[in-house]
Scaffold this motif. Structure first.
Motif, PDB file in Angstrom:
ATOM      1  N   VAL A 165       7.417  11.785   2.113  1.00 16.06           N
ATOM      2  CA  VAL A 165       7.513  10.973   0.899  1.00 16.06           C
ATOM      3  C   VAL A 165       6.560  11.488  -0.171  1.00 16.06           C
ATOM      4  O   VAL A 165       6.926  11.592  -1.353  1.00 16.06           O
ATOM      5  CB  VAL A 165       7.225   9.493   1.231  1.00 16.06           C
ATOM      6  CG1 VAL A 165       7.013   8.684  -0.043  1.00 16.06           C
ATOM      7  CG2 VAL A 165       8.368   8.898   2.037  1.00 16.06           C
TER       8      VAL A 165
ATOM      9  N   CYS B 157      10.753   9.313  -2.427  1.00 15.75           N
ATOM     10  CA  CYS B 157      11.424   8.376  -1.525  1.00 15.75           C
ATOM     11  C   CYS B 157      12.934   8.607  -1.446  1.00 15.75           C
ATOM     12  O   CYS B 157      13.512   8.578  -0.361  1.00 15.75           O
ATOM     13  CB  CYS B 157      11.156   6.941  -1.988  1.00 15.75           C
ATOM     14  SG  CYS B 157       9.447   6.408  -1.772  1.00 15.75           S
TER      15      CYS B 157
ATOM     16  N   PRO C 138      10.097   4.635   3.429  1.00 13.80           N
ATOM     17  CA  PRO C 138      10.245   4.792   1.982  1.00 13.80           C
ATOM     18  C   PRO C 138      10.785   3.547   1.277  1.00 13.80           C
ATOM     19  O   PRO C 138      10.435   3.287   0.118  1.00 13.80           O
ATOM     20  CB  PRO C 138      11.227   5.962   1.848  1.00 13.80           C
ATOM     21  CG  PRO C 138      11.099   6.718   3.116  1.00 13.80           C
ATOM     22  CD  PRO C 138      10.828   5.684   4.158  1.00 13.80           C
ATOM     23  N   SER C 139      11.641   2.771   1.957  1.00 19.41           N
ATOM     24  CA  SER C 139      12.166   1.560   1.320  1.00 19.41           C
ATOM     25  C   SER C 139      11.048   0.552   1.052  1.00 19.41           C
ATOM     26  O   SER C 139      11.031  -0.104   0.004  1.00 19.41           O
ATOM     27  CB  SER C 139      13.246   0.929   2.204  1.00 19.41           C
ATOM     28  OG  SER C 139      12.704   0.434   3.414  1.00 19.41           O
TER      29      SER C 139
ATOM     30  N   MET D  11       9.057   1.818  -2.006  1.00 21.98           N
ATOM     31  CA  MET D  11       9.745   1.547  -3.264  1.00 21.98           C
ATOM     32  C   MET D  11       9.670   0.065  -3.616  1.00 21.98           C
ATOM     33  O   MET D  11       9.546  -0.303  -4.798  1.00 21.98           O
ATOM     34  CB  MET D  11      11.203   1.985  -3.162  1.00 21.98           C
ATOM     35  CG  MET D  11      11.410   3.482  -3.109  1.00 21.98           C
ATOM     36  SD  MET D  11      10.774   4.330  -4.579  1.00 21.98           S
ATOM     37  CE  MET D  11      11.771   3.585  -5.859  1.00 21.98           C
TER      38      MET D  11
ATOM     39  N   SER E 132       1.797   4.565   0.928  1.00 24.90           N
ATOM     40  CA  SER E 132       2.648   5.496   1.662  1.00 24.90           C
ATOM     41  C   SER E 132       1.898   6.134   2.831  1.00 24.90           C
ATOM     42  O   SER E 132       2.458   6.323   3.912  1.00 24.90           O
ATOM     43  CB  SER E 132       3.176   6.580   0.724  1.00 24.90           C
ATOM     44  OG  SER E 132       2.112   7.310   0.144  1.00 24.90           O
TER      45      SER E 132
END
Length: 543
Positions: A84, A89, A134-135, A138, A391
């Motif tokens: 990431v 992402c 990654p979700s 975000m 992250s």
């Protein structure tokens, strides 16, 4: 003249989260990804009996498929963080969706259990891991003020998908067999690619906004405004040349930021979460067999998990709303500690439940407390480390949790085989959850709150526990807009600010002595009529 230049790093690093708009689409994508990530390894268990017949293996052999999926989901956290930080992402999620789908499709053509481990276990598990982490990242960039509610709604995807994927898997198994079911499940996992496609980077909208501001400035700059304009342009050109001469090479972005281990709040959270995972998943795993041993029929025993899932669906968003209240959010770590304490005491109090009514009451309270824990776990981590380091933080936390997942439930199963007593297991699991709750509350109060009283609070620290990134983002955006709209104020470096401050001091001294000095010209409206208004420049550069 004073507009921010993207190439020179004048755009603000943190962008203000919109707390809505496209963020709701991102939230829905995170809802779907969370549902697949947590529910899919459990839903695959519907096919285990058919796999045992075709491959002539035992239940423990087929159970390794779900275990490998969960191990990949947790254990590959640092790998996901590196990817990431390197690629962003959206690309990582698109690749993850393809891997997850390809794993299940290839699994439908396997001829032995080892091939199932490599396809449905490793490949699909890795694909879901590349989507899950990654979700969440975000979601943290699009929401700040409404982030607790967003986390609660996204976490509700787990019970919703669990209650839908298991019956769907049973229908597919009856109509198409396990191979056809795996093939269709692989097609469903392609929806992860759709969810990854909507994860639009937030800085794209900011760059468009800054581009419009620059276009407006250029249109104004083309209008003739007299000699002062020429003077200001020459001054700006000199300033830009000086900045380019002093421009330093950009440092490469860290692939995995280990500096978060210097954050005491992160250390406390990680230790507490490790102890929590040791006992959190044990009761729902053993609940059905525990009910059967007490004389509950099979259908009614299986319905107990449905009760937990139904309560969990409503508990997570409700807890997210409560955590978002103004007087609760600064103390969200203590709310998380309370939810863990509630869950642990529920396990302990239900250890002696000997009838179906007692087990139903346990499932209701366990569903509430389990939903609270699920809604708050990542919200607390975001509040501790901030969105910029989230992250790296979540990757390291998931890796540590992977060891607890591999230790807790298997150890509980071995104790059940040895002692033939579920009561002891419920006591042990509840004690571990209570210990994690007490550790988080006491350590947060002693190590963090007392430290804040002794030390002055740092200025502009986005990673402070319980803080928000909105204030820093707002100040950065406002500063960028001031630079883009100011036609006569060049962007000064820190050294220029010091020189300006010295000139102001000399000017004040001259006025006091009665000599009446003049002011340097060239910046038009920046200069006051009676003197040099340098305070504005010094103030702006001090931020």
């Amino acid at each position: 003249m004073g507009r921010p230049d993207p190439e020179e790093g004048q755009l603000p690093a943190p962008v203000k989260p919109p707390d809505g708009g496209w963020g709701w689409i991102v939230l829905f994508g995170c809802f779907v990804i969370t549902g697949f990530s947590y529910a899919f390894p459990k839903a695959v268990s519907v096919y285990f009996k058919e796999l045992m017949k075709d491959f002539h293996v035992g239940y423990s052999d087929t159970a390794w498929i779900s275990s490998i999926m969960l191990a990949m989901l947790y254990g590959t956290g640092p790998v996901c963080s590196i990817m990431v930080n390197q690629f962003g992402c959206r690309p990582v999620m698109l690749i993850g969706g393809l891997l997850a789908s390809a794993g299940m499709i290839l699994a439908s053509f396997t001829t032995n259990i080892i091939e199932l481990y490599l396809t449905a276990g490793v490949l699909t598990g890795l694909g879901m891991a590349l989507n899950f982490q990654p979700s969440l990242i975000m979601l943290g960039t699009y929401f700040d003020k409404r982030r607790p509610l967003a986390n609660g709604l996204a976490a509700a995807g787990s019970p919703v998908f669990l209650s839908s994927l298991s019956p769907l898997g049973q229908v597919l198994l009856e109509k198409f067999g396990w191979r056809g079911g795996f093939l269709i499940m692989g097609g469903l996992l392609l929806n992860c690619c759709t969810c990854g496609a909507v994860m639009r980077p937030l800085d794209m909208g900011m760059k468009r906004k800054m581009g419009k501001a620059q276009d407006k400035y250029e249109a104004k700059e083309m209008l003739p405004i007299g000699g002062k304009s020429e003077e200001g342009i020459s001054t700006t050109d000199g300033t830009k040349k000086a900045k380019k001469a002093k421009k330093k090479p950009k440092k490469g972005k860290k692939l995995l930021d280990f500096s978060i281990f210097s954050n005491r709040g992160f250390i406390i959270y990680t230790i507490s979460k490790f102890i929590l995972v040791l006992g959190l998943f044990v009761p729902p795993i053993l609940l059905v067999n525990y009910a059967k041993d007490t004389g509950v029929p099979d259908t009614e025993a299986a319905f107990l998990l449905s009760i937990i899932g139904f309560i969990d669906i409503f508990a997570r968003p409700a807890c997210g709303m409560v955590a978002g209240l103004k007087w609760v959010r600064p103390h969200v770590a203590y709310l998380f500690s309370f939810s863990m304490l509630f869950n642990g005491l529920t396990d302990i109090c239900s250890a002696r439940a000997s009838n179906y009514t007692g087990l139903v009451i346990f499932c209701v309270f366990f569903g509430i407390s389990y939903g609270m824990v699920g809604a708050l776990q990542f919200e607390v981590l975001m509040a501790i480390v901030g969105s910029q380091k989230f992250s790296s933080a979540i990757g390291l936390v998931l890796l540590i949790e992977a060891f607890a997942v591999l230790i807790g439930p298997p150890s509980a199963g071995r104790l059940v085989d040895a002692l033939k007593n579920y009561e002891v297991i419920f006591y042990l699991a509840g004690s571990e959850v209570v210990l994690s709750a007490l550790f988080l509350a006491v350590a947060s109060y002693c190590c963090l709150n007392r430290g804040k009283k002794k030390e002055p609070p740092p200025e502009n620290n986005p990673s402070a526990g319980g803080g928000s990134d909105t204030e820093e983002a707002e100040s950065d955006v406002q500063e960028a807009e001031e630079h883009s709209s100011d036609n006569h104020q060049p962007a000064h470096s820190t050294e220029n600010a010091v020189v300006a401050a010295n000139e102001e001091a000399n000017h004040v001294g001259e006025e006091q002595s009665g000599e009446g000095g003049g002011c340097p010209t060239g910046d038009g409206e920046v200069l006051a009529r009676d003197g040099c208004n340098v305070d504005q420049t010094v103030e702006r550069d001090s931020f």
